[in-house]
Structure formats: structure tokens, C-alpha cells
Design an enzyme around this catalytic site. Structure first.
Site, PDB file in Angstrom:
ATOM      1  N   HIS A 169       0.831  -1.214   0.000  1.00  0.00           N
ATOM      2  CA  HIS A 169       0.000   0.000   0.000  1.00  0.00           C
ATOM      3  C   HIS A 169       0.862   1.260   0.000  1.00  0.00           C
ATOM      4  CE1 HIS A 169      -2.990  -3.071   0.851  1.00  0.00           C
ATOM      5  NE2 HIS A 169      -2.218  -3.455   1.827  1.00  0.00           N
TER       6      HIS A 169
ATOM      7  N   GLU B 258      -1.796   0.567   8.018  1.00  0.00           N
ATOM      8  CA  GLU B 258      -0.990  -0.557   7.524  1.00  0.00           C
ATOM      9  C   GLU B 258       0.176  -0.043   6.683  1.00  0.00           C
ATOM     10  OE1 GLU B 258      -3.082  -3.321   5.009  1.00  0.00           O
ATOM     11  OE2 GLU B 258      -1.258  -4.472   4.576  1.00  0.00           O
TER      12      GLU B 258
ATOM     13  N   HIS C 258       3.057  -6.765   4.603  1.00  0.00           N
ATOM     14  CA  HIS C 258       1.672  -6.370   4.887  1.00  0.00           C
ATOM     15  C   HIS C 258       1.311  -6.680   6.334  1.00  0.00           C
ATOM     16  CE1 HIS C 258       0.159  -5.725   0.690  1.00  0.00           C
ATOM     17  NE2 HIS C 258       1.263  -6.419   0.425  1.00  0.00           N
TER      18      HIS C 258
ATOM     19  N   GLU D 235       1.910 -11.371   5.891  1.00  0.00           N
ATOM     20  CA  GLU D 235       0.940 -10.633   6.707  1.00  0.00           C
ATOM     21  C   GLU D 235       1.423 -10.806   8.146  1.00  0.00           C
ATOM     22  OE1 GLU D 235      -1.564  -8.894   5.557  1.00  0.00           O
ATOM     23  OE2 GLU D 235      -2.100  -9.708   3.582  1.00  0.00           O
TER      24      GLU D 235
HETATM   25 ZN    ZN Z   1      -2.004  -5.228   2.832  1.00  0.00          ZN
END
Ligand code: ZN
Length: 310
Positions: free
Chosen positions: A100, A137, A192, A274
């Protein structure tokens, strides 16, 4: 608030009137000389200390950051990236993809545009999630990525970031993949954190499925990406003491996906990690801790070193 206010200095002695007797003036002079002597001595000592370059450097020198796999690193090696460190990753290229972009929230039209991921068309990028208190995030992913870069460079790697707060939004997922491909990366890691319901906890590593369609053909990277992902998952668990996700992956911390453009379009070994669930209070407490993020970066780096045979 002003924290650095200090009380005014004590008033200095009043000047001696010139009509005082000579002995009074002389005592004043003696007192002044007596007061001056220690000041001069202190100044000389200070000068000696400041010009003692060897001793000052010795005091300031920091030991190299321990990475657990780089015993050959010279303690005197400078930390500046310009002077590449020698280590197990010398000659290797690692691409880090901070998931992102903090600007994506302000550029929804741009990131909503559809791009070709070979097997489908998909949004260019997404905003990513936040913790309940608003830690983004995208802030997390960039912070971990910068820490990861430092650790990998200390191991001798050439490191390329897909972005680092140097653009208002994106890049799009197809561009993120292209950066890894064009760098001929030996390993690519996309960083992430997840955003699922509270109570869902832990990390997971996402591996590319075997897909073929359009520009997507992952046949050559499925196997090495799995080895990369297994190394990262194991080392991440060790350094962070986090558990594999309790909400997917059957407790392995590994998940295979065929819908991520960043994986489908990659020609180089690549995984996503993640690191935890931003929407769970306990995971969020870790994700918002700089000390924990350093451990996360270290675990990912150790996984890359293990994969590349360091
Ligand atoms: Zn993400």
C-alpha cells in the site's frame, strides 16, 4: 510548554569602586586571578579531550548489529549504504515491497483504476487497513521495510524498495511486480498486515499458486517461492515469538493464493507476509511497537538469508 527554562544566573559581583584603598583593589585582583586559574585549567583539559580523536572514536564506535549469520562482518565497517557491506548476501539483489501507500486514502480514483494481472483485471492498489486507533498498515509496512533494508544491506545485499514515501500513491500492483522482475531479484518480499475480525491473530506468509494467463506464468517461481516463504515463516516466528495465524492456513502460517497480481506477475521468487492482524488489540499492540517491528524485520531478513544460502 517550555521545558528548558532555567533560573536566571546569580548576580555577578558588583564592580569595585575605584576610590577603595589599594589593598582592597589588590585583594580583588588576587581573587580574580584565583578564580581564573581553574577556569583556564578546565579549558585546557577540555581542549585535550576534544582533540583526543582516537579516544573519542573509540568511545563512540558501536558494535555491528548482530544478525546471527554474519560473523565475517568487520566491526569497523561503516554503516553507510554507499560502502556496501560484505556478507552472505553479497552479490544478491532483494526487492522489498512495502504494501500500500499512506497516500492511497487520498487517491482512491487513481488506485481504483483496473490493471491487468494476467489472469484477471484488478484494482491498481488498495488503501490497506488500520488499527482501531488509526495506525495505518501503509505506515507499518514502510517502517518494517526500511528496517529490513538496513539489516539486508548489512549482510551485503543490494536492496531495492518498490517505493518509500516518494510518491503520492501506489505503485499499482503490476508495477510492483515489474520492479522485482526488472531488478532480477533473487528474492522479493511484500510486507503487509491483515485487517480481519478481533480474535483472529498471528502471521501468515502468502505463496504464489501455479497460474498461467496473459502475462502471468508462475510455474518457475512456485517452488522457490515456497522455500523462501517457509524460511521467512520459521524465522519470523522465532524472532517475534508470534504464532501462525489462527484463522487460516491450518496452523502452518502458509497460504497459497492465485488472486494477487503482485504474485501472479512475478518472474522472481516472491512471497507476501501478513505480519499480524491490525484489528486485533493484542496483535495491534505488537504491530505498533518499534521494538517488535525490528524483530519482525530481523525474522524476515533471516529467512531471506536462509533461502539464499547464507
Ligand atoms: Zn495489505
Amino acid at each position: 510548554m517550555r521545558y528548558h527554562d532555567s533560573p536566571p544566573p546569580p548576580e555577578s559581583a558588583s564592580p569595585v569602586p575605584s576610590d577603595r584603598p589599594w589593598f582592597t583593589r589588590r585583594s580583588t585582583l588576587v581573587v580574580a586571578v584565583a578564580a581564573l586559574a581553574p577556569a583556564c585549567l578546565a579549558g585546557w583539559v577540555l581542549t585535550q579531550v576534544l582533540t583526543g580523536a582516537g579516544r573519542a572514536e573509540g568511545h563512540d564506535a558501536k558494535p555491528p548489529v548482530s544478525t546471527g549469520g554474519n560473523p565475517a562482518a568487520s566491526p569497523s565497517a561503516p554503516a553507510a549504504p554507499a560502502a556496501a557491506a560484505k556478507g552472505p548476501l553479497t552479490g544478491r539483489t532483494v526487492v522489498i515491497d512495502p504494501g500500500h501507500n499512506t497516500g492511497n486514502f487520498q487517491h482512491t480514483d487513481e488506485i481504483d483504476q483496473q490493471v491487468d494481472i494476467g489472469t484477471a483485471r484488478k484494482e491498481c492498489d488498495t488503501t490497506g487497513t488500520t488499527t482501531n486507533s488509526g495506525y495505518m498498515e501503509a505506515e507499518f509496512t514502510l517502517d518494517v521495510s526500511l528496517r529490513l533494508r538496513t539489516v539486508l544491506e548489512a549482510q551485503g545485499a543490494k536492496v531495492v524498495l518498490t517505493h518509500e514515501a516518494d510518491r503520492p500513491w501506489g505503485p499499482c500492483i503490476n508495477e510492483r511486480a515489474r520492479i522485482g522482475n526488472e531488478a532480477k531479484a533473487d528474492a522479493v518480499v511484500s510486507v503487509h498486515a491483515d485487517g480481519v475480525s478481533a480474535g483472529s491473530r498471528g502471521y501468515h506468509v502468502i505463496l504464489p499458486a501455479k497460474v498461467k494467463g496473459g502475462a502471468a506464468d508462475t510455474a518457475a517461481i512456485v517452488e522457490p517461492s515456497r522455500r523462501l516463504g517457509e524460511r521467512i515463516a520459521g524465522n519470523f516466528a522465532r524472532t517475534t515469538r508470534s504464532a501462525p495465524a489462527n484463522y487460516l492456513g491450518s496452523g502452518t502460517g502458509l497460504v497459497v493464493r492465485d488472486d494477487l497480481g503482485g504474485l501472479n506477475l512475478s518472474t522472481q521468487p516472491k512471497v507476501f507476509i501478513e505480519c499480524g492482524n491490525m484489528r486485533d488489540a493484542k496483535d495491534a499492540a505488537q504491530l505498533t511497537s518499534p521494538e517488535w517491528r525490528q524483530k519482525a524485520a530481523q525474522g524476515i531478513a533471516d529467512g531471506v538469508v536462509g533461502f539464499l544460502g547464507g
